[in-house]
Each structure stands twice: as structure tokens, then as C-alpha cells.
Write a protein that holds these residues in place. Structure first.
Motif, PDB file in Angstrom:
ATOM      1  N   ILE A  65       0.824  -1.207   0.000  1.00  0.00           N
ATOM      2  CA  ILE A  65       0.000   0.000   0.000  1.00  0.00           C
ATOM      3  C   ILE A  65       0.860   1.260   0.000  1.00  0.00           C
ATOM      4  O   ILE A  65       1.841   1.336   0.741  1.00  0.00           O
ATOM      5  CB  ILE A  65      -0.910   0.023   1.255  1.00  0.00           C
ATOM      6  N   ALA A  66       0.481   2.239  -0.802  1.00  0.00           N
ATOM      7  CA  ALA A  66       1.043   3.593  -0.699  1.00  0.00           C
ATOM      8  C   ALA A  66      -0.115   4.572  -0.717  1.00  0.00           C
ATOM      9  O   ALA A  66      -1.038   4.420  -1.529  1.00  0.00           O
ATOM     10  CB  ALA A  66       2.001   3.868  -1.848  1.00  0.00           C
TER      11      ALA A  66
ATOM     12  N   MET B 184       3.341   0.803   3.175  1.00  0.00           N
ATOM     13  CA  MET B 184       3.024  -0.293   4.076  1.00  0.00           C
ATOM     14  C   MET B 184       3.068  -1.600   3.296  1.00  0.00           C
ATOM     15  O   MET B 184       2.627  -1.661   2.143  1.00  0.00           O
ATOM     16  CB  MET B 184       1.590  -0.060   4.557  1.00  0.00           C
ATOM     17  N   ARG B 185       3.597  -2.608   3.909  1.00  0.00           N
ATOM     18  CA  ARG B 185       3.615  -3.936   3.287  1.00  0.00           C
ATOM     19  C   ARG B 185       3.342  -4.968   4.366  1.00  0.00           C
ATOM     20  O   ARG B 185       3.961  -4.940   5.431  1.00  0.00           O
ATOM     21  CB  ARG B 185       4.976  -4.213   2.642  1.00  0.00           C
TER      22      ARG B 185
ATOM     23  N   LYS C 210     -10.320   2.792  -0.925  1.00  0.00           N
ATOM     24  CA  LYS C 210     -10.926   4.029  -1.432  1.00  0.00           C
ATOM     25  C   LYS C 210     -10.904   5.117  -0.378  1.00  0.00           C
ATOM     26  O   LYS C 210     -10.592   6.278  -0.671  1.00  0.00           O
ATOM     27  CB  LYS C 210     -12.369   3.749  -1.874  1.00  0.00           C
ATOM     28  N   GLU C 211     -11.244   4.745   0.847  1.00  0.00           N
ATOM     29  CA  GLU C 211     -11.326   5.721   1.938  1.00  0.00           C
ATOM     30  C   GLU C 211     -10.023   6.497   2.085  1.00  0.00           C
ATOM     31  O   GLU C 211     -10.018   7.694   2.338  1.00  0.00           O
ATOM     32  CB  GLU C 211     -11.667   4.977   3.239  1.00  0.00           C
TER      33      GLU C 211
ATOM     34  N   GLU D  99      -2.939   3.641  -3.385  1.00  0.00           N
ATOM     35  CA  GLU D  99      -2.423   2.837  -4.487  1.00  0.00           C
ATOM     36  C   GLU D  99      -2.020   1.519  -3.848  1.00  0.00           C
ATOM     37  O   GLU D  99      -1.219   1.499  -2.923  1.00  0.00           O
ATOM     38  CB  GLU D  99      -1.191   3.502  -5.095  1.00  0.00           C
ATOM     39  N   TRP D 100      -2.580   0.425  -4.318  1.00  0.00           N
ATOM     40  CA  TRP D 100      -2.325  -0.820  -3.585  1.00  0.00           C
ATOM     41  C   TRP D 100      -2.384  -2.025  -4.507  1.00  0.00           C
ATOM     42  O   TRP D 100      -2.861  -1.968  -5.630  1.00  0.00           O
ATOM     43  CB  TRP D 100      -3.349  -0.975  -2.450  1.00  0.00           C
ATOM     44  N   ARG D 101      -1.802  -3.107  -4.008  1.00  0.00           N
ATOM     45  CA  ARG D 101      -1.933  -4.387  -4.698  1.00  0.00           C
ATOM     46  C   ARG D 101      -1.842  -5.524  -3.680  1.00  0.00           C
ATOM     47  O   ARG D 101      -1.260  -5.358  -2.605  1.00  0.00           O
ATOM     48  CB  ARG D 101      -0.859  -4.545  -5.785  1.00  0.00           C
ATOM     49  N   ILE D 102      -2.463  -6.630  -4.047  1.00  0.00           N
ATOM     50  CA  ILE D 102      -2.337  -7.841  -3.224  1.00  0.00           C
ATOM     51  C   ILE D 102      -1.836  -8.936  -4.149  1.00  0.00           C
ATOM     52  O   ILE D 102      -2.320  -9.092  -5.262  1.00  0.00           O
ATOM     53  CB  ILE D 102      -3.701  -8.213  -2.579  1.00  0.00           C
TER      54      ILE D 102
END
Lengths: 283, 283, 283, 283
Positions: free
Chosen positions: C8-9, C47-48, C72-73, C77-80
């Protein structure tokens, strides 16, 4: 460029360098590299010259004959080698591939100047990798019941192949004392710790238990006392609480490879002189 | 132990080492350290000997006289120095104390063999620290309006004090070209980056902006071109995304201190030879 | 152990960690590794998390659906990603074998967790080595006259193979801007200098000319500006006046291999986050 | 910026991070730094948060009261500290000045955030240096005949000064077991070797005898077993056959200083957690 390497150790005194460099100048020797070390503690003097072979009027035997009087005068332990006579190095391995693969690649790409007449391993896993390089692979299992036969076979093989050096590329077996003696200062081991810490088995486990912040590897000549021979090269890598034993193993592999290949290179180029269980390395 | 240091640079050729070592052997010179370097690229040869002073029948002048014919024969650039004649080193500083404090402590504890006739600073903050060491402190402000007067005063002082070397211990001012020339290869600067990266002002800001993973410091001789003189020593330290600029500044200080003190030590022991804007450092 | 990696960023703020860790705790997620970074300069938060896959009631799609409102909140920018879905990495090489051999060995011995669908090279020398590993080798020459055709073929191949990443293992060719854009933050290069020093061609020659005391290597994401992309990893090795350019090349190879393999490992384990042309590496 | 540091160690489990970060978010705590470590071997979990003090509605006591239920629920060993409450650190030294001078300079220039109520030394040489910094100097000789009286006086002094930590800056005396126990995990020593190599006296002599190629230093908490306490930080420096014992001593001093100051900094910033004679260092 073909060179002769003149490597000398003798009791220190005045006039040694003058005598040797005069000798070389008399014969128009073109010195490309010269290293000296005077050990004030032991009172010994160490010296290595690299000389363009084509600048000298000698072959090795001629050089030996001409130089012998000087060597005698100063009680030198000495040798002269020819960079064109590649050393014959037998690699010994077990199941772990990283050190072996690293040395084979360096050899294959022309970085390590030696011949590798064969690889000897106590397991068969690495055969295909070795044979791809065009090098014979001898699988000689070392079971507790047949240890002496195994090492007799290994000794025969090493003699047949006229090996100049044996490299234990994570071989994980202890060589018999007779072989250590016969190949004194020519058996090179990589130990996966920063010696003298963590002698013996499972050094990464020992390191993890002690909570050290750096782990290392040590390249040394094998003597009869386990992990106690003259150290050629060492290095370390930083670890932290985040690194589990398997991470240390992984990080350590890179240090092992680097340290072993550097140590072997120094040996092949006649840069290592042993005195009093310590080394002078003219790098 | 008092030694003479014979430092030579000359076009490479056969017989140089023989001639020099013969010379030393003829006079019974006891060589405690000898270093040679043959630069195949430039065709130059570099050599440094450290010889026990009490083994030679000369003082420096006597040595110079006796050695001059050899030096001429081989077109040598050379010098002979006496370890007992401590170099006179003027330190120049600004407000940052870390490099100055480090050098003063090394000097005070006997690690740095030199005399420090004075410290010159463009601010007055570090006076008390310097004076505790028994060293005179000259506060010479360098304001834009009076720059040339300031540097004229500095030049006078440096000449009066018969300085052998000037160390810019984070002095943060650019020396005038005339001073650089008068003290060529004797003004030592520490730049707080791994040159040639981040020349000029605020290198840690530049490093942070570029996102490098290591920061460094460079000790070099000052020339007229900013941060472009011959490099004596460099080192780096790892940084990460966690390190803000102020962390880089803090981490960098340790590298700066180490690199400057090592570089100065090489200089004081006549271990640095300059050729073609590069150095040979016989460490 | 199979894990999900949540990366996450987002703009920094209060309650992000609470929201994310609550989410994970609600679903009984077993966190095996957690890293946070708050960049005070940019005001961004990174964060990771690594979470045991078998502890969660989701597959990746289920996770995405459940997590989207939180993302969204906080404008994340994120990925799993799933450690069981090995990334598909295409290696590109030229004639130099050291980086390619190193990566292939790490992959073959299970150290690098990825699939290598093929190797693309603009020369044919390394075919046999690659094919021994059971990996297809595509020789696509890049001659000046046919450059655009060559890169069109390469682009087709990369798409056909559904590559997740491209590694330039000393590929020595500049990729076209279109390919850089299509694979932004997924093309990894190893540059053989300590960037930003010695951008462009022949960095070891540049380093030798400048007389630096350390040489290095830089692993970075490729962008359209040459050697200017976000730096993932760097390291250096000490050199001296004794090291000619060919020695620097040899010493540098070891640094290149180490730096590239570390950088690639960080990338494969989703440890690298890019922001503002800089990286956060949660190693 | 004033921060609170929340440091936690507890048996690992699900929901710990969620509970703690919820707690902080509930009170609008602005987290500036967060570190987690899950030790799969011991099954323990370690955590450190740095939180802006002005973002929380608590003082330390208020925080403790509010947080205690969570701490009990997860059987936490924990502490909360205030960056504004500088730790009181007593430095102990002998004759060697390098570590003491280094720490004093870092403190004086504002790099080390602590108070130094006094320096205790078993010799009087370093008095003037300490007193220049405005710090009281207590000379308490430790002769064989009066050892217990000496250490009784030291213990009294340490208690009177309400010391939070004791730093043995090359103190060269073995502390009595009672003092080690009373100040468990608060007495920091610098040992001049890369432990566990060369425990005890004269490690550089031992290193020289063994012919190692790197020497090091170790910063650790003092326990009753000599040189066996939890390691906080270590580092090494390369040596060669050229380095005599006195060179090793000189080179080692720089490593000692660096390692001790880094270790102390970690301690002062509550970055070190001890478990099972090992440390987690959230650097």
C-alpha cells in the motif's frame, strides 16, 4: 601476457632486495609487479615478483639454476612458476551447488586461470552441471562403513590426475590426515563462518543462537586440526533479527562464493605465502 | 623508530629497482617497508621505501647528494623525508565540529604524527575546543565584501607558520586559485559525497533527491576546478528510505571523519603520489 | 508457506494502520511480516504486510473485493499478490555471461522464486548455457538497420509470454520508450557504476580516468531517461591504483551480480514501492 | 519533535497489531515510526511505535493507565518512554581516550540525546578532557586490594546519580555481579573483538596470532558471564599481513568508537529489545 612468478620467503636481512633485483636487472627482466613484506615480529622477509617471461633469457629450469646461489646465500624458501603452466585443480563437492557453480562459471568464462581435470563428489546431484562444462565427474560416496576405501580411491584419483591443488567447495567431509599432509598448503577449504568463531558443524545455527550481527566465511588451507589452518581470505555480511537461519544460509552462500573464489585466485597466481600458520597475501 | 621515506615517480624501465636497492644496500640501509607500482597505462613507475634512519650514514642532505645521480639517470621526480621532521599542518574549519574534533583527538592522543601550528576558521564557535588542545585559533571571517582581504590574511598566516599542508576540515569556503597553486598537492579537502557524484553544494540533499542507497565522502587534493582534484580516499555508508536528509548528514559525518583522517595519515606518511590527476596510495 | 502480500502507498494520515490491521484481524489474518514507512518529506505513507494465505477466508479476488472500501477511503495505491503465483520474468542478455549465469543458478537452485519463460539475447553465445537449464533461448539480433523490427519482435514475444517483469542482465541495448512505458516499474536494469556517477557507456573506463577508490553497480527500474530511473539497490567494492580497467571489470562483475540478484529478489517479493522516482525497499 | 516510544514484547498471536493500532487511532495518535518483528523460532512478537506526544491526550502515566488492559490481555512486557526525558548515562573509562572522546563529542554537538551526570574512571588521565565538557569526573582507583570498596563507591555513585544506563567506554575492569544484576540490560560494553571470537584479554593479540583478515568490535549488554551478553551491534575492518598488532589497535579503535556510539544510540532511542540473550534492534 606470460609471466614468471618468483616467490621468496627467508630470514630478513640487508641486501636481499638488492641481490634479487640486481639478478633480474642483469638479465633484463621486466618486472610487472613487485611486492615485499618485512615481518618485524617473526623476523622474516617475503617477496613476490612477476616478470615478463619474454624479457628473460631463461626457461624455468634455467632460471632455477641461475638463481640457486642467491637462494642458498639467503636461506630462501622459494619457487618460480610460469603463468603459462596452468595449475591443475580438482574440485570436491557434496550436494550444495553454489560454490561449485560459481567456480565453474569463473573458469568457463576465463576468469580463473587453471585446468580442472575433474570434480569429485560424495553425491551424484551435481553431475549434469559439471558435465555440461566438459569436466569429468566422479561420484565417490563416503559412507561411514567404507570411508577408508573412499578416501583411498580419492587419493589415487588425485595422484593420477597430477593435481596441484584441491578445492573443497562445501565438500562437508573431513579429509584424512594423510591426504592433508601429502597436499599441505594445497588443499583449500571454505568454512561457512568467520573463523575462529563457530568451528565445526552448523555454523549458521551457532551464529543464530549467539545473536551475532554479522556472519562470515573463511577460506583457508586445510591442516589436520579442524578449521584451524592458515586463513587466506575472509569476509562478512550484515544480518539482523529478521534473518532466520535459512536467511543466514542464503546470505552466507554469497559470502562463501566470493571468499572462496578470491582465495583460490590468490593461490593460483602464487600470491599466498604461508609462515607460522598465517598467510602473507600479496593481492 | 625514526625512518627516512624515499618516494619516487619516473618513466618505467628496466633496472630501476635494482639501482635503487643496490644504492640502499651499498650503504647498509635497513628497509622496513617497500612498495612498487608499475602503471602499464601511463608507462610510469612509482616506488616508496621506508628505511631505518639509524642504518644509513646520511642525514637528508647527504642522502640527497648521494642519490641525485641515480635520480637524474632515470628522470625521477623524487623526495626523501625524515619521519622525525613532523609536518606542519594548518587545519581550517567553519562551524561544523566533527572533522576538526576528530583530527584534534587523533593528534592529541599521538595517532597523527604532525604539528598543528594553528587552526583558522571563518567562525568563532570552535575556539574553546581548539584552545583546550593548546593550539592557537585564528578567527578570520570570510564575508562577501572582504573576501580578498580575508584570503590575503590567510595566505600571510600560512606562510608565516611555514605550513607543509592545509586541511580543509569542512571549511565550506572555496580557496582562491593562487593559494591552490602555491600549495598544490598540499591542500587536502573532505567533500561530503562520493565524488564524482554530487559535486558542489548540499550533496546530501542531492543524494536524497536521487534516492541513492549509499552515501559517501571523498578526501582529495584541492585544485582550481571545484571538487575535481586527485582523489586520495573514499568510503560509503548504507542508507535507506528511512533516512531523512538529517539522518544522512549524521551518518555522513562518520564517513567524512574516517575518510579525512585516513587520507591525511597517508599524506603525512608520504604514501600518496600524484600523477595525471590520480593518486597512487601505498597504504 | 504460501502468503499474500498486501502493498500500500497513500497520503499519510491517522488511523490507516488501525484500519488495515483491524481488517486483517477481523478475518483472523496471521501476519508474518509487517513494514511501515511514513515519509515526512512527501507526506506519503507506505506499508507492506505478508499474511499466511491459509489464515484468511479469501482468495485474491475475495480479498480485493473486501478491501476495496478501505483502499478508497484512504486513496490508496495498492496491490495484493499471492506468493504461490510465481512472477514470469524474461531475462535479456548480450554476450557477457556473469549476470545471466548468476540469475539462472539462483533460479535453478530454488533461491529465486519466479518462472523464466525465456531468455532473449542479441547474440547467440549464451544459448547452450540457457538451454541446459531447460529455458528457451531467442536470439534476436539488434543491428542498426533493423532495430525497430528487432524491438517489435521483442515486444511481441514479451506480450505472448505474459511477462510480469523484464531483467536486463547486461543487455547493453537501450530499450525503446514504448516498451519502457508499457512495462513501467517492471523493467529492471543493472548499470555497472555507482549511479549517478558514470552514466552511459564504459563506466569502468570513466572510473579509471577519474581515479575513484571504489567502484559500484546500481540496480534500477528503467525509465525513458538513460540510467535515471528509481534506484532499487547499489553496492561498491574497493579498488586501488593497482587495478587496471580489466581488473575493475572483473571486480565489478561480482558487484553487478550481487546487486542485480538482490534487487530482483526485492522486486519478486513485492518489497519495492516507487514514489517520486525513488524507492521504498522493505527488505 | 517530542515523541512517546511504545515498546512491546509478547507471545505472538492474531490481533495484537490491530489492538495496539486501534488504541492509538482512537486517541488520534500520530505514528511517526512503526516497527514489528514476529520471531517464528521463539514464537514471540516485538513491536515499537514512535508517536508524536502532542497528538495524544495523555502524559506517560495517563498512557500507562489507559494501555494496561491491552498489555494484560496479551501478556506484554512493555514500556512507554518520553523523548523529552533524556536518559541519564554514566560513562566509565580507564586510560584509553578514543571511545570516551567520541561519545563526549557526539553528546556535546547534540547528536547523542542523553544527560551525562558524570564520568567514572579508574585512572586520572582523562579528567581535563571530561571537565572541559562541564562534566564531573570521579577518579575511583580499582586496585586489587581495594576492589570491593571501589565498586561499593561506584555503586553508591551510580545510585545517587539516578543513572539509567552505564557505558563501559573501554573501562577494562570486570564489574561485580551485583552491579550487573541491578543494572541488567542497562550496562553497555564495547569489546574489542568480533565476538564470540577472542573473548577476554588482549583480543588484538589473539587476532594477530590467528592471522584473521578482518578484526572487529562488539557492543553488548553486560551479563555475569564475561563477553557473553546480548549483542547490540558489531562491525569489522579489513587487516592484512602488513598490519602489526599496533596497527590493529589503531584500526580497531575506529571500529570500537563507531560500534559503541551506534549501540548506545539504539539504546537511548529505545530501539533495543532483549529476548533469550539476543536482541531485536529496530534501527
Amino acid at each position: 601476457m606470460r609471466t614468471f612468478r618468483l616467490v621468496i620467503a627467508c630470514p630478513d636481512g640487508i641486501g636481499i632486495v638488492a641481490k634479487v633485483s640486481n639478478f633480474l636487472a642483469t638479465y633484463n627482466g621486466w618486472i610487472t609487479e613487485a611486492s615485499h613484506h618485512s615481518d618485524s615480529h617473526s623476523g622474516w622477509f617475503f617477496m613476490r615478483h612477476e616478470i615478463r617471461a619474454d624479457s628473460l633469457p631463461f626457461d624455468l629450469d634455467g632460471f632455477r639454476q641461475a638463481f640457486t646461489p642467491i637462494a642458498k646465500e639467503f636461506s630462501m624458501e622459494w619457487r618460480i612458476t610460469d603463468s603459462a603452466c596452468r595449475k591443475r585443480v580438482i574440485l570436491m563437492a557434496s550436494r550444495e551447488s553454489h560454490c561449485l557453480a560459481d567456480l565453474l562459471h569463473r573458469w568457463h568464462s576465463g576468469e580463473l586461470e587453471c585446468d580442472i581435470p575433474c570434480v569429485i563428489a560424495n553425491h551424484d546431484e551435481l553431475r549434469s552441471m559439471v558435465e555440461w562444462h566438459g569436466i569429468p565427474y566422479f561420484h565417490i560416496p563416503v559412507e561411514p562403513a567404507c570411508k577408508s576405501e573412499a578416501f583411498a580411491a580419492i587419493t589415487r584419483l588425485v595422484r593420477e590426475q597430477s593435481a596441484d591443488a584441491i578445492v573443497l567447495a562445501r565438500y562437508m567431509q573431513i579429509l584424512p590426515a594423510t591426504l592433508c599432509q601429502e597436499f599441505a598448503q594445497r588443499v583449500i577449504n571454505i568454512h561457512h563462518s568467520f573463523l575462529p568463531s563457530f568451528v565445526g558443524a552448523k555454523p549458521y545455527h551457532q551464529a543464530s543462537l549467539r545473536g551475532v550481527k554479522l556472519i562470515g566465511a573463511t577460506c583457508h588451507y586445510v591442516t589436520q586440526e579442524l578449521d584451524a589452518g592458515p586463513i587466506i581470505e575472509q569476509d562478512v555480511v550484515r544480518v539482523s533479527h529478521r534473518d532466520r537461519i535459512e536467511d543466514m544460509v542464503r546470505l552466507g552462500k554469497d559470502v562463501e562464493k566470493m571468499v572462496l573464489s578470491r582465495g583460490l585466485r590468490y593461490h593460483l597466481e602464487d600470491r599466498v605465502l604461508v609462515h607460522d600458520n598465517k598467510t602473507v597475501v600479496f593481492d
